[in-house]
Design a protein around this motif. Structure first.
Motif, PDB file in Angstrom:
ATOM      1  N   ALA A   1       0.825  -1.214   0.000  1.00  0.00           N
ATOM      2  CA  ALA A   1       0.000   0.000   0.000  1.00  0.00           C
ATOM      3  C   ALA A   1       0.852   1.254   0.000  1.00  0.00           C
ATOM      4  N   GLU A   2       1.960   1.266   0.757  1.00  0.00           N
ATOM      5  CA  GLU A   2       2.765   2.488   0.853  1.00  0.00           C
ATOM      6  C   GLU A   2       3.778   2.628  -0.277  1.00  0.00           C
ATOM      7  N   PHE A   3       4.392   1.519  -0.707  1.00  0.00           N
ATOM      8  CA  PHE A   3       5.501   1.622  -1.648  1.00  0.00           C
ATOM      9  C   PHE A   3       5.140   1.206  -3.073  1.00  0.00           C
ATOM     10  N   GLY A   4       4.199   0.297  -3.243  1.00  0.00           N
ATOM     11  CA  GLY A   4       3.782  -0.125  -4.565  1.00  0.00           C
ATOM     12  C   GLY A   4       4.778  -1.059  -5.235  1.00  0.00           C
ATOM     13  N   TYR A   5       4.425  -1.472  -6.453  1.00  0.00           N
ATOM     14  CA  TYR A   5       5.227  -2.417  -7.232  1.00  0.00           C
ATOM     15  C   TYR A   5       5.753  -1.731  -8.491  1.00  0.00           C
TER      16      TYR A   5
ATOM     17  N   ARG B   1      14.047  -7.190   5.593  1.00  0.00           N
ATOM     18  CA  ARG B   1      13.344  -7.944   6.622  1.00  0.00           C
ATOM     19  C   ARG B   1      11.957  -7.383   6.920  1.00  0.00           C
ATOM     20  N   SER B   2      11.812  -6.066   6.786  1.00  0.00           N
ATOM     21  CA  SER B   2      10.720  -5.349   7.451  1.00  0.00           C
ATOM     22  C   SER B   2       9.410  -5.452   6.682  1.00  0.00           C
ATOM     23  N   ARG B   3       8.352  -5.875   7.379  1.00  0.00           N
ATOM     24  CA  ARG B   3       7.037  -6.057   6.774  1.00  0.00           C
ATOM     25  C   ARG B   3       6.112  -4.865   7.003  1.00  0.00           C
ATOM     26  N   LEU B   4       6.611  -3.863   7.726  1.00  0.00           N
ATOM     27  CA  LEU B   4       5.824  -2.656   7.989  1.00  0.00           C
ATOM     28  C   LEU B   4       6.572  -1.445   7.446  1.00  0.00           C
ATOM     29  N   PRO B   5       5.873  -0.461   6.866  1.00  0.00           N
ATOM     30  CA  PRO B   5       6.546   0.695   6.267  1.00  0.00           C
ATOM     31  C   PRO B   5       7.468   1.444   7.215  1.00  0.00           C
ATOM     32  N   ASP B   6       7.056   1.655   8.465  1.00  0.00           N
ATOM     33  CA  ASP B   6       7.940   2.358   9.400  1.00  0.00           C
ATOM     34  C   ASP B   6       9.270   1.614   9.554  1.00  0.00           C
ATOM     35  N   LEU B   7       9.191   0.285   9.614  1.00  0.00           N
ATOM     36  CA  LEU B   7      10.406  -0.502   9.792  1.00  0.00           C
ATOM     37  C   LEU B   7      11.226  -0.562   8.502  1.00  0.00           C
ATOM     38  N   VAL B   8      10.550  -0.476   7.352  1.00  0.00           N
ATOM     39  CA  VAL B   8      11.275  -0.377   6.080  1.00  0.00           C
ATOM     40  C   VAL B   8      12.148   0.878   6.068  1.00  0.00           C
ATOM     41  N   HIS B   9      11.545   2.015   6.439  1.00  0.00           N
ATOM     42  CA  HIS B   9      12.325   3.258   6.493  1.00  0.00           C
ATOM     43  C   HIS B   9      13.488   3.113   7.466  1.00  0.00           C
ATOM     44  N   GLN B  10      13.233   2.520   8.638  1.00  0.00           N
ATOM     45  CA  GLN B  10      14.315   2.271   9.596  1.00  0.00           C
ATOM     46  C   GLN B  10      15.454   1.490   8.956  1.00  0.00           C
ATOM     47  N   GLU B  11      15.072   0.391   8.291  1.00  0.00           N
ATOM     48  CA  GLU B  11      16.079  -0.535   7.781  1.00  0.00           C
ATOM     49  C   GLU B  11      16.912   0.085   6.667  1.00  0.00           C
TER      50      GLU B  11
ATOM     51  N   ALA C   1       7.687  -8.982  -8.413  1.00  0.00           N
ATOM     52  CA  ALA C   1       7.310  -9.974  -7.408  1.00  0.00           C
ATOM     53  C   ALA C   1       7.167  -9.364  -6.021  1.00  0.00           C
ATOM     54  N   PHE C   2       7.886  -8.285  -5.762  1.00  0.00           N
ATOM     55  CA  PHE C   2       7.888  -7.670  -4.438  1.00  0.00           C
ATOM     56  C   PHE C   2       7.613  -6.173  -4.548  1.00  0.00           C
ATOM     57  N   PRO C   3       7.028  -5.576  -3.521  1.00  0.00           N
ATOM     58  CA  PRO C   3       6.978  -4.106  -3.476  1.00  0.00           C
ATOM     59  C   PRO C   3       8.391  -3.546  -3.498  1.00  0.00           C
ATOM     60  N   LYS C   4       8.511  -2.316  -3.966  1.00  0.00           N
ATOM     61  CA  LYS C   4       9.832  -1.705  -4.073  1.00  0.00           C
ATOM     62  C   LYS C   4       9.819  -0.296  -3.497  1.00  0.00           C
ATOM     63  N   ALA C   5      10.871   0.028  -2.768  1.00  0.00           N
ATOM     64  CA  ALA C   5      11.115   1.407  -2.360  1.00  0.00           C
ATOM     65  C   ALA C   5      12.155   1.996  -3.300  1.00  0.00           C
TER      66      ALA C   5
END
Length: 438
Positions: A155-159, A374-384, A168-172
């Motif tokens: 939802a936050e990053f899209g494909y 690793r991160s399955r949540l957007p906040d943790l994606v930004h952290q990582e 295959a995966f969402p991408k930042a």
């Protein structure tokens, strides 16, 4: 000299001191409420950084590996037990997404400098690809990061793509500024995949400084980009897009020439008046002298630039190589009066490829080729992602220090070897001299 304790988890504690972590946590308002908890915010921050050193290991394994080193560095209480994966995940959630970009701002500054054995070379503009005369050389580029395929990340990053061609995966998407010589990241923007590189780069240009020279490929050029970057006082050296109109105003003695970059909305007779004024040498910075040079808000609609053209022979050697056209706001070709020669600028632009080396170091060596975060949540994606940028900067700073001590080009110090040594000694220290990083 690089001390043995710096080639361990200490590379992170040295580069990201406890005071900086505490200040970032305080600014973001996420300090823990309990004083006796075994996962205070500073521990969570260091554990998150350590996760980037060991992408193959789960949370609990990483914590087991590094708590001994954290104890020696005063960041862990020996009476605590190693936290579980669930506890670390919940603690990361409490930390939120703002601490790590704040921590990056506080700890990830320029690495190259005219100190030590390369001081004289720096003054001459030949400091291992890090400087051109008085300017620090920077590059800008972007890369993508694959994320776990969770509902929140999608939802936050899209494909990338759609339908049968969807990734295959969402991408930042990440766009970053880096020092050309040391590969150290100095600033970055992170957003959804649909947000283009030019948009993210536009957020970075105001960060430029007058003592920096930014190199950029032709995909980054636009009038708003050049206008924004020029306003900072920084020197620019960008490859021109193929279709960009570059009228010749005057040819200089070294074969380069001055041109005018005009806002695309300025057309017709007003454009012709501006070109005539530029050819006549009018002061385009004076609104009273050339009112056409400004819009209704008093902002410039024309910039003078210098064009450097040269051929790059193709690999077949048949002399049908590619024509490279560079734009710079360094208008003077004479170094004696604060300018730069055409050959110097061409060589500096070649250093732009070091930005791609930085991206490769992060994606291939540090994170691992084809690896999903690793991160399955957007906040943790930004952290990582910010944690990876910080860890990469820490290793780049270490290798830059080792290269300066040995009077070597930073490219002679292996990033992969430094990373292996840091991983190998993360649970202890070892007597490893700087030559061990070669």
């Amino acid at each position: 000299m690089v001390r043995p304790d710096q080639v361990s988890l200490g590379v992170l504690v040295n580069a990201v001191p406890r005071d900086a972590v505490d200040e970032a946590v305080a600014v973001c308002g996420v300090r823990e409420k309990r004083s006796d908890g075994k996962l205070p915010a500073h521990v969570v921050a260091y554990l998150t950084l350590a996760l980037c050193l060991f992408p193959d290991d789960d949370y609990a394994e990483v914590a087991t590996k590094v708590t001994g080193s954290l104890d020696r560095w005063g960041c862990w209480n020996a009476d605590w037990t190693v936290p579980t994966t669930s506890a670390i995940t919940q603690a990361r959630k409490r930390l939120g997404r703002q601490v790590f970009p704040e921590l990056f701002e506080r700890t990830c500054g320029p690495v190259a400098g005219p100190a030590g054995p390369t001081a004289e070379a720096a003054a001459l503009g030949t400091a291992r690809g890090s400087f051109l005369r008085r300017w620090r050389l920077l590059g800008i580029d972007g890369f993508e990061v694959d994320l776990p395929d969770s509902t929140a990340n999608a939802a936050e990053f899209g494909y990338a793509g759609s339908g049968d061609n969807r990734s295959a995966f969402p991408k930042a998407r990440v766009v970053a500024l880096a020092e050309c010589g040391t590969h150290a990241f100095l600033a970055a923007e992170i957003d959804a995949y649909a947000v283009g590189e030019k948009t993210l780069a536009q957020r970075l240009y105001p960060r430029l400084r007058a003592d920096e020279l930014l190199t950029a490929d032709r995909g980054f050029y636009s009038w708003p980009a050049w206008d924004t970057a020029t306003a900072t006082g920084a020197a620019l050296l960008w490859r021109a897009p193929t279709q960009l109109d570059l009228p010749v105003l005057r040819v200089l003695g070294d074969g380069t020439y001055h041109t005018a970059l005009i806002k695309p909305s300025i057309r017709g007779r007003r454009r012709e008046r501006l070109l005539a004024a530029a050819r006549a040498g009018a002061d385009l910075s004076d609104i009273n002298t050339v009112p056409d040079a400004f819009d209704e808000r008093g902002l410039p609609v024309i910039h003078l630039a210098r064009v450097i053209e040269y051929d790059v022979p193709d690999r077949a050697g048949n002399s049908t190589g590619e024509l490279i056209v560079l734009l710079t706001n360094i208008l003077d070709p004479d170094p004696a009066t604060g300018g730069a020669r055409a050959d110097e600028l061409a060589a500096a632009y070649h250093q732009r490829w070091e930005q791609e080396t930085a991206n490769d170091q992060l994606k291939t060596h540090l994170r691992g080729p084809g690896r999903v975060l690793r991160s399955r949540l957007p906040d943790l994606v930004h952290q990582e992602i910010w944690a990876y940028l910080i860890v990469h900067h820490a290793i780049s700073a270490l290798t830059a220090k080792a290269s300066a001590a040995a009077d070597l080009d930073p490219d002679r110090i292996s990033f992969a070897q430094a990373l292996r040594l840091i991983r190998r000694t993360a649970t202890g220290t070892a007597d490893i001299p700087p030559c061990g990083l070669g």
